[in-house]
Design an enzyme around this catalytic site. Structure first.
Site, PDB file in Angstrom:
ATOM      1  N   TYR A  86      -1.702  -0.464  10.419  1.00  0.00           N
ATOM      2  CA  TYR A  86      -1.915  -0.842   9.020  1.00  0.00           C
ATOM      3  C   TYR A  86      -0.732  -0.407   8.159  1.00  0.00           C
ATOM      4  O   TYR A  86      -0.161  -1.206   7.409  1.00  0.00           O
ATOM      5  CB  TYR A  86      -3.209  -0.233   8.475  1.00  0.00           C
ATOM      6  CG  TYR A  86      -3.359  -0.484   6.994  1.00  0.00           C
ATOM      7  CD1 TYR A  86      -3.606  -1.767   6.520  1.00  0.00           C
ATOM      8  CD2 TYR A  86      -3.207   0.548   6.069  1.00  0.00           C
ATOM      9  CE1 TYR A  86      -3.710  -2.012   5.162  1.00  0.00           C
ATOM     10  CE2 TYR A  86      -3.318   0.310   4.714  1.00  0.00           C
ATOM     11  CZ  TYR A  86      -3.565  -0.966   4.263  1.00  0.00           C
ATOM     12  OH  TYR A  86      -3.659  -1.213   2.911  1.00  0.00           O
TER      13      TYR A  86
ATOM     14  N   SER B 203       0.860  -1.185   0.000  1.00  0.00           N
ATOM     15  CA  SER B 203       0.000   0.000   0.000  1.00  0.00           C
ATOM     16  C   SER B 203       0.893   1.230   0.000  1.00  0.00           C
ATOM     17  O   SER B 203       2.032   1.185   0.478  1.00  0.00           O
ATOM     18  CB  SER B 203      -0.894   0.018   1.247  1.00  0.00           C
ATOM     19  OG  SER B 203      -1.547   1.264   1.400  1.00  0.00           O
TER      20      SER B 203
END
Length: 253
Positions: free
Chosen positions: A152, A139
């Site tokens: 995350y 990501s």
């Protein structure tokens, strides 16, 4: 022999779109996910076009992962491409306002799960050799910090560094490794992150044009079908309407 792709998190989003993209090119599919009913529905959609093997799988359990890989049926044992796509984000609020259990869930899935599947399939990928590919879905959060990203983002930073380190270890085997780092994408992923709050999920995309699952599936397929002598170490993909923002500064009132 038909090329075979092993996709984790195949029941929605990038994984589901990737299953359709690779099927369109005639690849055999090993599709995994935790929701058996969705896997069965996806198999029903695709099995008339290509061979499909589904596995209800929790990537966090290394014993279950090892057993599933060891039990792959004939025609699905020579995995040429691994798409480590299973992952999730939870608790988008500030770190000090989150539940520790959400942190562990992200680590267990995004880090431990990815490591489990990679380790189980490395012997097969090395045996395939030249042109074999591991695509780890990272990501932009693994590179660029933002509020609410905490664990995350850290888990995706692990994915990036693990991909780089794995590249070094696999040098000479012919196996390629790519960290694919998407930006904002309109998928079920955001609904999970907001705890099922559809309005909050919709608000994130309102008034802009996000990436689609099909956009990322196309990049996965492109990476997997590059000439064998070409390796993308990292591919960061954002929609045209997304860029980086200024540093946050705490000013006196």
């Amino acid at each position: 022999m038909t090329d075979c792709v092993f996709i984790t998190g195949a029941t929605s989003g990038f994984g589901r779109a990737a299953a359709h993209r690779f099927a369109a090119a005639g690849w055999s599919l090993v599709l995994t996910g935790r929701r058996l009913e969705r896997l069965e529905a996806l198999k029903e959609e695709l099995q008339g076009r290509v061979p499909v093997h589904i596995i209800a799988l929790d990537v966090r359990d290394s014993d279950v992962v090892d057993a599933a890989v060891a039990a792959l049926p004939e025609g699905f044992t020579r995995v040429r491409t691994l798409l480590n796509n299973a992952g999730l984000a939870l608790a988008p609020q500030s770190a000090q306002h989150t539940d520790r259990s959400d942190w562990h869930t992200m680590i267990d899935t995004n880090v431990t799960g990815l490591v489990n599947v990679t380790h189980a399939l490395l012997p097969t990928l090395i045996d395939v050799g030249e042109g074999a590919t591991i695509v780890n879905v990272g990501s932009i959060a693994g590179q660029w910090p933002y509020p609410g990203s905490h664990v995350y983002g850290a888990s995706k930073a692990f994915v990036k560094q693990f991909s780089y380190n794995l590249r070094c270890d696999l040098l000479g085997t012919g196996v390629r490794v790519t960290d694919l780092a998407p930006g904002i994408a309109e998928t079920e992923f955001t609904l999970v992150r907001t705890g099922g709050d559809q309005a909050a999920s919709d608000a994130l995309y309102r008034g802009t044009t996000a990436l689609t699952a099909e956009d990322i599936a196309e990049q996965m397929f492109y990476i997997a079908t590059l000439p064998p002598h070409v390796n993308f170490n990292r591919l960061e993909v954002m929609p045209t309407r997304q860029a980086w923002s200024a540093f946050a500064i705490d000013y006196d009132a």
